[in-house]
Design a protein around this motif. Structure first.
Motif, PDB file in Angstrom:
ATOM      1  N   UNK A  70       0.842  -1.191   0.000  1.00  0.00           N
ATOM      2  CA  UNK A  70       0.000   0.000   0.000  1.00  0.00           C
ATOM      3  C   UNK A  70       0.884   1.250   0.000  1.00  0.00           C
ATOM      4  N   UNK A  71       1.920   1.242   0.842  1.00  0.00           N
ATOM      5  CA  UNK A  71       2.859   2.370   0.887  1.00  0.00           C
ATOM      6  C   UNK A  71       3.565   2.547  -0.453  1.00  0.00           C
ATOM      7  N   UNK A  72       4.018   1.437  -1.029  1.00  0.00           N
ATOM      8  CA  UNK A  72       4.736   1.515  -2.306  1.00  0.00           C
ATOM      9  C   UNK A  72       3.859   2.091  -3.409  1.00  0.00           C
ATOM     10  N   UNK A  73       2.622   1.652  -3.474  1.00  0.00           N
ATOM     11  CA  UNK A  73       1.717   2.175  -4.510  1.00  0.00           C
ATOM     12  C   UNK A  73       1.446   3.660  -4.301  1.00  0.00           C
ATOM     13  N   UNK A  74       1.294   4.050  -3.048  1.00  0.00           N
ATOM     14  CA  UNK A  74       1.034   5.445  -2.749  1.00  0.00           C
ATOM     15  C   UNK A  74       2.258   6.312  -3.068  1.00  0.00           C
ATOM     16  N   UNK A  75       3.429   5.828  -2.724  1.00  0.00           N
ATOM     17  CA  UNK A  75       4.671   6.547  -3.033  1.00  0.00           C
ATOM     18  C   UNK A  75       4.803   6.735  -4.541  1.00  0.00           C
ATOM     19  N   UNK A  76       4.587   5.674  -5.297  1.00  0.00           N
ATOM     20  CA  UNK A  76       4.707   5.756  -6.754  1.00  0.00           C
ATOM     21  C   UNK A  76       3.708   6.746  -7.337  1.00  0.00           C
ATOM     22  N   UNK A  77       2.486   6.730  -6.826  1.00  0.00           N
ATOM     23  CA  UNK A  77       1.473   7.649  -7.333  1.00  0.00           C
ATOM     24  C   UNK A  77       1.852   9.100  -7.045  1.00  0.00           C
ATOM     25  N   UNK A  78       2.357   9.371  -5.847  1.00  0.00           N
ATOM     26  CA  UNK A  78       2.748  10.734  -5.489  1.00  0.00           C
ATOM     27  C   UNK A  78       3.949  11.209  -6.293  1.00  0.00           C
ATOM     28  N   UNK A  79       4.904  10.326  -6.524  1.00  0.00           N
ATOM     29  CA  UNK A  79       6.077  10.692  -7.331  1.00  0.00           C
ATOM     30  C   UNK A  79       5.640  10.995  -8.765  1.00  0.00           C
ATOM     31  N   UNK A  80       4.737  10.178  -9.313  1.00  0.00           N
ATOM     32  CA  UNK A  80       4.239  10.428 -10.670  1.00  0.00           C
ATOM     33  C   UNK A  80       3.524  11.776 -10.757  1.00  0.00           C
ATOM     34  N   UNK A  81       2.904  12.209  -9.665  1.00  0.00           N
ATOM     35  CA  UNK A  81       2.201  13.489  -9.639  1.00  0.00           C
ATOM     36  C   UNK A  81       3.160  14.663  -9.512  1.00  0.00           C
ATOM     37  N   UNK A  82       4.454  14.387  -9.278  1.00  0.00           N
ATOM     38  CA  UNK A  82       5.452  15.452  -9.271  1.00  0.00           C
ATOM     39  C   UNK A  82       5.783  16.039  -7.917  1.00  0.00           C
ATOM     40  N   UNK A  83       5.494  15.311  -6.846  1.00  0.00           N
ATOM     41  CA  UNK A  83       5.807  15.823  -5.515  1.00  0.00           C
ATOM     42  C   UNK A  83       7.251  15.512  -5.145  1.00  0.00           C
ATOM     43  N   UNK A  84       7.824  16.365  -4.299  1.00  0.00           N
ATOM     44  CA  UNK A  84       9.195  16.147  -3.828  1.00  0.00           C
ATOM     45  C   UNK A  84       9.213  14.953  -2.877  1.00  0.00           C
ATOM     46  N   UNK A  85      10.405  14.396  -2.691  1.00  0.00           N
ATOM     47  CA  UNK A  85      10.516  13.228  -1.820  1.00  0.00           C
ATOM     48  C   UNK A  85      10.095  13.564  -0.398  1.00  0.00           C
ATOM     49  N   UNK A  86      10.433  14.748   0.093  1.00  0.00           N
ATOM     50  CA  UNK A  86      10.052  15.130   1.454  1.00  0.00           C
ATOM     51  C   UNK A  86       8.532  15.152   1.617  1.00  0.00           C
ATOM     52  N   UNK A  87       7.835  15.714   0.637  1.00  0.00           N
ATOM     53  CA  UNK A  87       6.372  15.767   0.690  1.00  0.00           C
ATOM     54  C   UNK A  87       5.779  14.371   0.589  1.00  0.00           C
ATOM     55  N   UNK A  88       6.359  13.541  -0.274  1.00  0.00           N
ATOM     56  CA  UNK A  88       5.877  12.162  -0.435  1.00  0.00           C
ATOM     57  C   UNK A  88       6.031  11.404   0.878  1.00  0.00           C
ATOM     58  N   UNK A  89       7.215  11.483   1.451  1.00  0.00           N
ATOM     59  CA  UNK A  89       7.503  10.759   2.686  1.00  0.00           C
ATOM     60  C   UNK A  89       6.586  11.211   3.824  1.00  0.00           C
ATOM     61  N   UNK A  90       6.432  12.515   3.979  1.00  0.00           N
ATOM     62  CA  UNK A  90       5.575  13.043   5.046  1.00  0.00           C
ATOM     63  C   UNK A  90       4.121  12.647   4.849  1.00  0.00           C
ATOM     64  N   UNK A  91       3.637  12.747   3.613  1.00  0.00           N
ATOM     65  CA  UNK A  91       2.228  12.417   3.333  1.00  0.00           C
ATOM     66  C   UNK A  91       1.966  10.940   3.583  1.00  0.00           C
ATOM     67  N   UNK A  92       2.868  10.075   3.129  1.00  0.00           N
ATOM     68  CA  UNK A  92       2.672   8.634   3.311  1.00  0.00           C
ATOM     69  C   UNK A  92       2.705   8.279   4.798  1.00  0.00           C
ATOM     70  N   UNK A  93       3.640   8.844   5.529  1.00  0.00           N
ATOM     71  CA  UNK A  93       3.709   8.558   6.967  1.00  0.00           C
ATOM     72  C   UNK A  93       2.446   9.024   7.672  1.00  0.00           C
ATOM     73  N   UNK A  94       1.957  10.205   7.322  1.00  0.00           N
ATOM     74  CA  UNK A  94       0.768  10.748   7.973  1.00  0.00           C
ATOM     75  C   UNK A  94      -0.485   9.946   7.629  1.00  0.00           C
ATOM     76  N   UNK A  95      -0.587   9.500   6.409  1.00  0.00           N
ATOM     77  CA  UNK A  95      -1.799   8.801   5.961  1.00  0.00           C
ATOM     78  C   UNK A  95      -1.810   7.335   6.386  1.00  0.00           C
ATOM     79  N   UNK A  96      -0.703   6.649   6.213  1.00  0.00           N
ATOM     80  CA  UNK A  96      -0.680   5.204   6.467  1.00  0.00           C
ATOM     81  C   UNK A  96      -0.417   4.892   7.943  1.00  0.00           C
ATOM     82  N   UNK A  97       0.481   5.627   8.571  1.00  0.00           N
ATOM     83  CA  UNK A  97       0.773   5.346   9.975  1.00  0.00           C
ATOM     84  C   UNK A  97      -0.278   6.002  10.833  1.00  0.00           C
TER      85      UNK A  97
END
Length: 147
Positions: free
Chosen positions: A120-147
């Motif tokens: 689930x995390x991997x799919x979400x990370x890939x989707x956010x990266x494809x949308x053009x977000x920075x790694x910091x934003x991707x990491x923070x968003x995934x941690x906030x949403x999944x954890x």
């Protein structure tokens, strides 16, 4: 509504000077004619790439796109590097994180019930990266949403 030049409709929506140049050249107008048209549009304050870039950035950010994706779109539309940078300066880290989290929240329900947290995390990370977000934003968003 817009300026009709031959078979080319200009300004049906806001356009960059690069887009108008491309449209006119594709419609087989001679390059000197294209430059005259662009000069005339600029002289009458009908073209403003800086304002166009700012407007495009706000529109795409509201659709939950990240700055890298927006920058690529502006580049393809012929906006100068200076105007691209100026527009993206207004897209703060907080705005980017908010957009990434909003996209992640909308995207997460698409996960499969039997999917592991890792997948689930991997799919979400890939989707956010494809949308053009920075790694910091991707990491923070995934941690906030999944954890």
């Amino acid at each position: 509504p817009g300026l009709l030049l031959g078979d080319v409709l200009l300004a049906a929506r806001a356009c960059s000077s690069g887009e108008i140049r491309q449209k006119l050249l594709r419609a087989c107008y001679a390059p000197p004619t294209v430059e005259k048209v662009l000069k005339k549009l600029n002289d009458h304050d009908l073209l403003d790439d800086h304002a166009f870039a700012d407007q495009w950035m706000r529109y795409r950010a509201s659709q939950r796109y990240g700055p890298r994706q927006i920058q690529q779109e502006l580049r393809r539309k012929g906006v100068s590097p200076e105007d691209r940078s100026a527009a993206l300066e207004a897209f703060s880290e907080e705005d980017q994180l908010a957009a990434a989290m909003a996209f992640a929240q909308k995207h997460l329900p698409r996960s499969r019930p039997d999917e592991t947290v890792f997948h689930r995390k991997q799919r979400l990370i890939q989707a956010l990266v494809r949308r053009g977000f920075s790694w910091d934003a991707v990491e923070s968003a995934v941690e906030a949403i999944i954890d």
